[in-house]
Design an enzyme around this catalytic site. Sequence first.
Site, PDB file in Angstrom:
ATOM      1  N   LYS A 161     -53.876 -57.791 -22.876  1.00  0.00           N
ATOM      2  CA  LYS A 161     -52.758 -56.868 -22.648  1.00  0.00           C
ATOM      3  C   LYS A 161     -52.413 -56.090 -23.914  1.00  0.00           C
ATOM      4  O   LYS A 161     -52.110 -54.890 -23.862  1.00  0.00           O
ATOM      5  CB  LYS A 161     -51.537 -57.641 -22.160  1.00  0.00           C
ATOM      6  CG  LYS A 161     -51.678 -58.260 -20.775  1.00  0.00           C
ATOM      7  CD  LYS A 161     -50.448 -59.080 -20.416  1.00  0.00           C
ATOM      8  CE  LYS A 161     -50.404 -59.459 -18.940  1.00  0.00           C
ATOM      9  NZ  LYS A 161     -51.405 -60.450 -18.547  1.00  0.00           N
TER      10      LYS A 161
ATOM     11  N   MET B 103     -57.949 -63.869 -21.915  1.00  0.00           N
ATOM     12  CA  MET B 103     -56.809 -63.898 -21.010  1.00  0.00           C
ATOM     13  C   MET B 103     -55.844 -62.777 -21.424  1.00  0.00           C
ATOM     14  O   MET B 103     -56.254 -61.662 -21.657  1.00  0.00           O
ATOM     15  CB  MET B 103     -56.160 -65.284 -20.974  1.00  0.00           C
ATOM     16  CG  MET B 103     -56.997 -66.338 -20.272  1.00  0.00           C
ATOM     17  SD  MET B 103     -57.164 -65.998 -18.510  1.00  0.00           S
ATOM     18  CE  MET B 103     -57.956 -67.487 -17.939  1.00  0.00           C
ATOM     19  N   SER B 104     -54.543 -63.072 -21.525  1.00  0.00           N
ATOM     20  CA  SER B 104     -53.560 -61.995 -21.686  1.00  0.00           C
ATOM     21  C   SER B 104     -53.472 -61.420 -23.088  1.00  0.00           C
ATOM     22  O   SER B 104     -52.699 -60.481 -23.314  1.00  0.00           O
ATOM     23  CB  SER B 104     -52.183 -62.467 -21.226  1.00  0.00           C
ATOM     24  OG  SER B 104     -52.180 -62.620 -19.822  1.00  0.00           O
ATOM     25  N   VAL B 105     -54.256 -61.917 -24.031  1.00  0.00           N
ATOM     26  CA  VAL B 105     -54.405 -61.183 -25.289  1.00  0.00           C
ATOM     27  C   VAL B 105     -54.944 -59.779 -24.978  1.00  0.00           C
ATOM     28  O   VAL B 105     -54.678 -58.815 -25.695  1.00  0.00           O
ATOM     29  CB  VAL B 105     -55.328 -61.940 -26.255  1.00  0.00           C
ATOM     30  CG1 VAL B 105     -55.671 -61.091 -27.479  1.00  0.00           C
ATOM     31  CG2 VAL B 105     -54.687 -63.258 -26.692  1.00  0.00           C
TER      32      VAL B 105
END
Length: 397
Positions: A114, A110-112
Amino acid sequence: MSQLMAGFPPAPESQVTLANWQDPPFNRWAFRHMRELIPSHPIPAAEPGPLPAGPALGNPAVTRLDGSVATVEDVLADSYTDAFLVLHDGQVVAERYYAGMTAGTRHLLMSVSKSILSCVAAVLTDRGLLDIHAPVTSYVPEVSDSGYAGATIRDLLDMRTGVAFRETYTEPDAEVRVMERSMGWRPALPGDLAGAYPYLATLGSAGPHGGEFSYRSADTDMLGWACERVSGVRTADLISALIWQPIGAETDAEITCDPLGSAIPDGGISATARDLARFGQMLVDDGRAQGRIVVPEAWLADVRHPEPGVREAFARTDNEYVLPGGWYRSQFWVIPGAGGPVLVCLGIHGQLIYADRAARTVVVKMSSWPDAQNAAFLLNTLRSCAAVAERLPSITC
């Protein structure tokens, strides 16, 4: 319910599909099998770096958010954990896998994701290809008529654009959910644009750029588009060449791509816990891995000690109540730690890297929370990480 995706073919009620993969109980299977659901690009690894074993961590005590006393193992058991790994001084002091996951299993970050893209941008900036103070439209003129007009790359990095984009996971018509349909994460509806980049060009303006922090996954995808434009290389290959291979990753990662073949760096990477720990160790080591500079030290130093205004842009938002004293800089969350700022990479449904430079500690947790966000799970996990960091010096003396 029968075992998910078991049988030839699986029973209808056990099938994981594009429509249900983010919902429980289907998400636990889906987070480990993304390329079977959504087209994905490989992120090749190369020669693996060492990950030696160290003294066992044990099971530190934790005071939960509700005031009850528990242990780290209790928190893991209560928060749908799939993998848990701790490094201290580069040595593995704890490694646990749950519900059939293994050391070789790739799990959706997921947003890791980013924060990994941030490090790509750091290298491109250091090489003079990307100017973080330049307008976004100087690299991607296709968004000149969108809400991104007038925004800079720095605005994207810090999620301080004024673009109209709601990251409200519980609202089906929020922009984050509409964008998921364009990028192939949900079934498309009539009238939906095909591809994340065409969708980004339609976003409007909700206010001035450079104001308060507002979490927008669209800003990360816009950053990824700019990185591709300045390098002439697709995102998966940028990550492989600039980050994944230099940190000594031992397993190829993957990143989902949209119907046009564009990668989704806001949350689409899947990787093993061990390689995620290697990435966290690079953060703790001021951007170095395997005897070389991977990410410029100055980039990470700026994340930990940003310019005036960054902390204030965070403090004025509801995020302050969850992460008091924290800030958001260059696609990293930062929270106060006992020895100084701690870099935290977060993804919905419970994905986390906790990189405490002062304590020489990296904690990785992969999860399958039933809900996208759960403040109690998050804060109890962060308290567990702090307890681990406090405990470790005493077992390695």
